[in-house]
Design an enzyme around this catalytic site. Structure first.
Site, PDB file in Angstrom:
ATOM      1  N   PRO A   1      35.212  30.923  11.450  1.00 27.92           N
ATOM      2  CA  PRO A   1      36.290  30.471  10.552  1.00 27.92           C
ATOM      3  C   PRO A   1      36.036  29.151   9.820  1.00 27.92           C
ATOM      4  O   PRO A   1      36.735  28.154  10.016  1.00 27.92           O
ATOM      5  CB  PRO A   1      37.475  30.349  11.518  1.00 27.92           C
ATOM      6  CG  PRO A   1      36.845  29.954  12.813  1.00 27.92           C
ATOM      7  CD  PRO A   1      35.538  30.714  12.856  1.00 27.92           C
ATOM      8  N   CYS A   2      35.069  29.162   8.917  1.00 28.18           N
ATOM      9  CA  CYS A   2      34.790  27.952   8.142  1.00 28.18           C
ATOM     10  C   CYS A   2      35.966  27.610   7.213  1.00 28.18           C
ATOM     11  O   CYS A   2      36.057  26.490   6.732  1.00 28.18           O
ATOM     12  CB  CYS A   2      33.477  28.070   7.380  1.00 28.18           C
ATOM     13  SG  CYS A   2      33.333  29.505   6.348  1.00 28.18           S
ATOM     14  N   HIS A   3      36.873  28.549   7.024  1.00 24.91           N
ATOM     15  CA  HIS A   3      38.067  28.272   6.220  1.00 24.91           C
ATOM     16  C   HIS A   3      39.000  27.277   6.918  1.00 24.91           C
ATOM     17  O   HIS A   3      39.907  26.733   6.299  1.00 24.91           O
ATOM     18  CB  HIS A   3      38.820  29.568   5.899  1.00 24.91           C
ATOM     19  CG  HIS A   3      39.238  30.346   7.105  1.00 24.91           C
ATOM     20  ND1 HIS A   3      38.376  31.209   7.753  1.00 24.91           N
ATOM     21  CD2 HIS A   3      40.394  30.370   7.802  1.00 24.91           C
ATOM     22  CE1 HIS A   3      38.998  31.751   8.782  1.00 24.91           C
ATOM     23  NE2 HIS A   3      40.219  31.245   8.835  1.00 24.91           N
TER      24      HIS A   3
END
Length: 167
Positions: A136-138
């Site tokens: 989850p780089c978001h």
């Protein structure tokens, strides 16, 4: 050395284009947006992989993304096959272990990987994240508020809003 051959498919969900690739039933690549195919082509070249389109993966991809956003079946690290440098993989695994309802800065993630001065290196690792959403780089934001995301800032906001709606 035998070349790894991935199976891949493109599909659309919630008016967003996705591309997913698997090796031995493990997710190797997931991207979204207009540049997903071009980025996938670069990923194949960098890793010296082959790929064969398999539209039967369309339903698999749709189900995995729906399950993720609806919290029915979260992905485990065992579902993923990561290809990158040792530092990139360390960043991705660390980020994977972070709570899904918590935003953090690049600097905070650098501290979590025991490299407190490596903000930019962490950002570069996230730029090269081959498995968007599930790694989850978001969830990582800049202190300045600038929105960086491999698939584009509008899709980062889209993914963040999907998660916010489900918490």
């Amino acid at each position: 050395m035998l070349k790894i051959s991935l199976k891949w498919a493109q599909f659309q969900l919630d008016e967003v284009n996705y591309l997913i690739a698997l090796n031995n039933n493990k997710i190797v690549y997931l991207n979204m947006g207009a540049n997903a195919f071009d980025d996938f082509s670069s990923f194949l070249k960098v890793n010296n992989f082959e790929a064969n389109e398999d539209q039967s993966l369309e339903a698999f991809g749709i189900n995995k993304i729906n399950d993720y956003f609806n919290h029915f079946n979260l992905i485990s690290l065992d579902d993923l096959e990561l290809y990158g440098t040792p530092f990139q993989i360390k960043v991705w695994k660390t980020l994977f272990s972070v709570s899904r309802n918590k935003l953090l800065t690049y600097q905070e993630l650098a501290f979590l990987v025991n490299q407190p001065l490596a903000n930019r290196a962490v950002g570069t690792a996230l730029k090269n994240n081959p498995i968007l959403i599930f790694i989850p780089c978001h969830l990582v934001i800049s202190k300045s508020g600038m929105i960086n995301y491999k698939a584009g800032p509008e899709l980062k906001v889209f993914v963040q809003s999907k998660e916010k709606l489900t918490f």
